[in-house]
Design a protein around this motif. Structure first.
Motif: not given
Length: 545
Positions: A417-432
């Motif tokens: 409910y903070g930086d995870m908020s959103g309608g799409l997590s665009l780079i959530s499958d991209i390692p750092k």
């Protein structure tokens, strides 16, 4: 045979729109003298239709679209149309639906063939919806005997490590006398998969001495991106034609031509990842009814990459970047964010959160009862930012893009409910480590992302002098261990045997496992690796092992 390969981008559920895409092609096919127009797997519904297939009204809508296509074919009497769609089995037992390819010509359905191999691994759930056929038959058409297959039917090749099944439908079609193989596919992208598909087509063509036509869907549907890259091989496995990646393309191919065994070159890996994310975002936004996006721009590498991708996907004028400095934010973070937004031409706002956080703490002070500060106060800052971004999203109808990468999502280095908020997590499958690769690729033609963002040490800036390395192993080690644990399924002992510190490995695995509850509540993300969080990795939350 002159075959028109239609690598198109359907919208799931939009039978009318998908049908129109086919109808629009018919005059051009006739003009080029094409004998057969081939569409991807389940094109009438779009792939994957998921539980829409359980709705009787939806199946009836599909049937009406097929009737209209059959009627329209009367205007093009020399053209066959091969299209993927669900089809009722007519049986009282089983799921009641086939995943089918229907050959339509001059007002009639000449043949229907059904998918035999129904995958249930990774993101696939086909055994949930479809029944396999009881037999496999070839289809005489014009001067050829067509061996028609659907996607997974071509993926039973022990020589290529594809050992999920003990039956090879392509081999059966060859034994039945097929002179031309055609595979209708909806094969989602992940890194390395394009080359494997080429090897599959080449293998079947050369092994059975028949040309092989492969037609793949293109476009983004929810978490999945389809890269197209349709192709045709001659009977020796030589490449006759290769369609582009991540874009619609319609091409008429003469399957009697000879191809070249040396002409295939896969796309550069990081270019494919970049293009997949751009197309995935563009289609997710467009198909969900959004034309604008809002992003929290922190001054770090992750949000910088997301902002660049959003500007390319949606247009810079449709992206709003928001800097939200808090009590521990550096002046440089705000300045770097402003520079990036100006270079991109994106909208830019500064909304400080220090006062908001102070109000939170004052309201909570009686309940906190003078307890020492900890991660709670840090998370309040992240949640203040999340609330502000969601308010902007609500007020102006923007799609909020969250910016967490796969490494952070894996170990829970993010705030619900903070930086995870959103309608799409665009780079959530991209390692750092890949985020930095993407940044360098974005900067290949110039310095869009400021050097200061590329070179600064990663920090959430939620407490004084905070660094990611205070809480996490170095990203090079973290990403390598995550690859072995998540993608290859190795145990802690097996990973340690590869030279990694056992305590570090055990901490990473333990932290990944206990943060499943967070990931279950995350926004959907675009899949680009072979094992993404989300629909392809289904782990229990309340568990002990």
């Amino acid at each position: 045979m002159k075959v028109t390969v239609a690598q198109l981008n359907p919208t799931v559920g939009d039978t009318e729109g998908n049908l129109k895409k086919i109808l629009d092609l018919l005059p051009g096919c006739e003009k080029e003298g094409s004998e057969l127009l081939v569409l991807p797997e389940l094109f009438i519904t779009g792939y994957p239709p998921r539980d829409l297939l359980e709705k009787r009204w939806f199946v009836r809508r599909v049937e009406r679209a097929l009737e209209r296509l059959s009627e329209a074919s009367c205007g093009y009497p020399t053209l066959g149309i091969l299209v993927g769609a669900p089809m009722r089995t007519g049986k009282r037992h089983g799921k009641g639906i086939y995943n089918s390819a229907m050959l339509i010509k001059n007002g009639s359905v000449l043949a229907s063939v059904h998918k035999s191999l129904l995958p249930t691994y990774d993101v696939f759930d086909e055994d949930r919806y479809f029944d396999p056929p009881s037999s496999i038959e070839v289809v005489p058409f014009n001067n050829e005997i067509l061996g028609l297959s659907i996607c997974e039917d071509a993926w039973s090749i022990p020589e290529l490590g594809l050992t999920e099944y003990d039956f090879d439908p392509i081999e059966q079609l060859a034994k039945n006398g097929a002179t031309l193989m055609i595979n209708l596919s909806a094969s989602p992208f992940h890194t390395g998969k394009e080359e494997l598909r080429y090897r599959i087509a080449k293998y079947h063509a050369a092994r059975h001495s028949v040309p092989f036509v492969y037609v793949n869907q293109v476009g983004g549907n929810d978490e999945l991106v389809f890269d197209g890259r349709s192709l045709c091989c001659d009977k020796h496995g030589g490449l006759i034609s290769l369609l582009p990646s991540f874009t619609e393309c319609v091409r008429t191919i003469d399957t009697a031509k000879s191809g070249s065994p040396e002409s295939y070159e896969p796309e550069e890996r990081i270019k494919s990842v970049h293009d997949a994310l751009v197309l995935g975002l563009r289609d997710y936004a467009g198909k969900c009814g959004f034309d604008k996006a809002v992003i929290g721009l922190s001054g770090g590498i992750d949000s910088a990459v997301v902002c660049c991708l959003a500007c390319e996907a949606l247009g810079s004028g449709n992206v709003l970047a928001v800097s939200m400095p808090g009590p521990y934010s550096s002046k440089e973070s705000v300045d770097d964010s402003r520079v990036l937004a100006n270079r991109l031409g994106a909208g830019f706002k500064v909304i400080p959160i220090t006062g908001v956080c102070k109000s939170y703490l004052e309201a909570l002070a009686p309940s906190f009862d003078s307890l020492p500060a900890d991660a709670t106060e840090e998370n309040l800052q992240a949640r203040a930012r999340g609330n502000i971004l969601m308010a902007l999203s609500n007020k102006f109808g923007h799609l909020l893009l969250s910016c967490g990468n796969k490494s952070e999502m894996a170990v829970g280095y993010c705030t619900l409910y903070g930086d995870m908020s959103g309608g799409l997590s665009l780079i959530s499958d991209i390692p750092k480590t890949m985020v930095y690769e993407l940044a360098r690729y974005i900067n290949r033609k110039g310095g869009t992302i400021p050097r200061a963002i590329l070179e600064k040490e990663p920090s959430a800036e939620l407490r004084p002098d905070q660094r990611d390395s205070d809480s996490l192993p170095p990203y090079g080690i973290l990403d390598a261990v995550l690859e072995l644990y998540l993608n290859e399924g190795l145990s802690a002992d097996e990973i340690s045997e590869r030279g990694y510190d056992k305590k570090t490995v055990e901490w990473i695995i333990r932290t990944v496992d206990r943060n499943e509850y967070k990931r279950r509540q995350a926004a959907p993300g675009i899949k680009v690796t072979s094992k993404a969080f989300g629909m392809g990795r289904r782990m229990p939350i309340a568990v002990k092992y």
